[in-house]
Design an enzyme around this catalytic site. Structure first.
Site, PDB file in Angstrom:
ATOM      1  CB  SER A 176      36.933  13.091  -4.470  1.00 14.17           C
ATOM      2  OG  SER A 176      37.767  14.233  -4.323  1.00 14.17           O
ATOM      3  CE  LYS A 177      40.113   6.761  -6.841  1.00 12.55           C
ATOM      4  NZ  LYS A 177      40.512   5.584  -7.600  1.00 12.55           N
ATOM      5  NE  ARG A 178      39.109  15.441  -9.238  1.00  6.33           N
ATOM      6  CZ  ARG A 178      38.270  16.378  -8.832  1.00  6.33           C
ATOM      7  NH1 ARG A 178      38.685  17.588  -8.566  1.00  6.33           N
ATOM      8  NH2 ARG A 178      36.973  16.103  -8.701  1.00  6.33           N
TER       9      ARG A 178
END
Ligand code: GLU
Length: 490
Positions: free
Chosen positions: A256-258
């Protein structure tokens, strides 16, 4: 001839909600490979119906990163095509009649429940651990007047699908065979703002755009029964579905981008990966080569040989060490001039040359590239190694670690090197080497490593540098002598 070889139409359908996700490239790669293999088309459609998550610059980044990756689309919002427009926000009028038909046929209904009521309902369901969750159909079968008398009413209705008791939950996936999905909820298909949800828009568009294969991430498996119902109710023939395994972090969590910068497609470009290395890496992820097969495979070969059977359904681990290895291989396989071109493009995009590089800068990169081609893994590794070639002699800073390495008597070595080089007219790496060897090693009796150490530090300011004599040749006699004199005098 098998069906599979009919020209297929495939699409990637990213939502512009921020930096493009690496998954968009991953899906595009497989879509494009199959389109190429069958002589069909690859379509780019922008799914921008979620206005709350819409990010204005995201669409341009999607175009740019996919172009950088050399994954070209045949039809899309920027280039048009026979099924334009390819941006869902421009197709609202297209969706409306389908929603009306679903309502008329009793497959969909208005729902006026306020978001407060829906959150409260969800909270109660979670608290009581009920087996049946999802919307409770309070609005089903009611007119506006009937519903308005009840609490939790909102003026602007949404439209929901009416999921029948008997619903087919098994479908055939091109990669996975027979797949079971959970029973769907009464999914919203038209939102209060008049925009369709993904579920309606994707079905209508895939049908109208003649998509034959829907290739997407496995997170959409649970939505597929809803889509199949919509196909059936609207009288459309469903396409083939292929759900690709999700990319995973080394701890197996979904990428995930987080959590992982490598989830952002732009990150790879910033880091200095080559597009062909990233493509090859993504190919390998879900499409592991058979034992003994090459891992380095161009996109053209990959596409020519593509088959859904070879796609692995186990979530592939995103292993950056592997990508780095591939990148190094691709960097070394380029001709020095091609690599120099990539370096110039990289350095101009990522800050070293805010204004365009001069012709002499470009020429110098071209001369320096063969010296570092074997030594870099990423394009970003290059600048620290070649910066000394672009620094004015007076501004060259000697690194602490390089200075610490200088032994007593280094000035004498430098003085001897200066007088030897002053006499060299043909200032080539070969002559430089011969003359320094004679002066420092043969005449002064210093071991080569100790002899050339101070010269290297004076010239580059570095402890470890690209090949020394070649660097001197590139720098020129004047610069070389100026640098040696400067350290000798300090
Ligand atoms: N818009 C969806 C996404 O962003 C597309 C899913 C699909 O390909 O059907 O993932």
């Amino acid at each position: 001839m098998s069906d599979a070889l009919e020209p297929a139409r495939l699409r990637v359908a990213p939502s512009p909600t921020g930096d493009p996700h690496v998954g968009t490239a991953y899906m595009s790669l497989f879509n494009l490979a199959y389109a190429r293999k069958t002589g069909g088309q690859f379509v780019l459609r922008i799914e921008d119906t979620d206005r709350a998550r819409y990010a204005a610059d995201s669409e341009a980044q999607i175009f740019e990163t996919l172009r950088w990756l050399e994954l070209p689309w045949d039809e899309g919002p920027d280039i048009g095509g026979p099924y334009a427009p390819y941006r869902q926000s421009e197709r609202l009028d297209t969706y409306r009649p389908f929603v009306e038909k679903l309502i008329e046929d009793g497959h969909a209904y208005f729902c006026w429940c306020s978001s407060e009521r829906l959150s409260e309902l969800r909270r109660q369901q979670q608290e009581s651990k009920q087996a049946v969750t999802g919307y409770d159909r309070l609005c089903y079968g009611k007119t506006w007047e009937e519903r308005a008398r009840l609490p939790g009413f909102s003026e602007n209705p949404v439209v929901r699908m009416f999921i029948p008791d008997q619903v087919e939950l098994t479908f055939t996936d091109v990669i996975r065979g027979s797949v079971n999905a959970p029973r769907p909820d009464d999914q919203v298909i038209l939102k209060a703002d008049g925009f369709p949800t993904y579920h309606l828009a994707v079905v209508v568009d895939d049908h109208l755009m003649g998509i034959t294969h829907v290739v997407r991430g496995e997170e959409w498996i649970s939505s597929t029964p809803k889509h199949i119902l919509l196909y059936k109710w609207l009288g459309f023939t469903p396409p083939a579905f292929a759900h690709m395994p999700l990319l995973r972090n080394p701890d197996k969590s979904k990428i995930s981008k987080r959590k992982n910068p490598a989830a952002r497609l732009t990150w790879f470009r910033e880091q200095g990966y080559l597009p062909q290395a990233l493509r090859n890496f993504l190919q390998l992820l879900a499409y592991p080569p058979a034992d003994g097969d090459q891992e380095i495979v161009s996109f053209e070969e990959f596409a020519a040989d593509f088959s859904w059977n070879k796609v692995n359904t186990v979530g592939p681990i995103f292993d950056l060490a592997k990508l780095n290895w591939l990148n190094g291989q691709y960097i070394r396989s380029l001709s020095p001039d091609d690599l120099a071109q990539q370096l110039v493009a990289y350095l101009s995009t990522y800050g070293t040359w805010v204004n365009a590089p001069s012709d002499s800068d470009i020429e110098r990169v071209r001369q320096a590239t063969p010296l570092i081609q074997e030594r870099i893994t990423l394009l970003s590794d290059a600048w620290p190694l070649i910066e000394f070639l672009f620094t004015p002699d007076d501004d060259l800073v000697i690194g602490e670690d390089a200075r610490a390495q200088l032994k007593d008597g280094y000035r004498e070595v430098l003085v001897a090197a200066i007088s030897a080089l002053e006499a060299v007219d043909d200032f080539t790496a070969e002559s430089i080497h011969a003359s320094l060897n004679e002066a420092l090693v043969a005449q002064m009796g210093i071991k080569p490593r100790l002899a050339f150490g101070p010269v290297r530090v004076a010239l580059t300011g570095l402890r470890v540098s690209p090949p020394l004599f070649e660097s001197m040749e590139i720098l020129s006699k004047v610069s070389t002598l100026a640098r040696l004199r400067k350290l000798a005098a300090s």
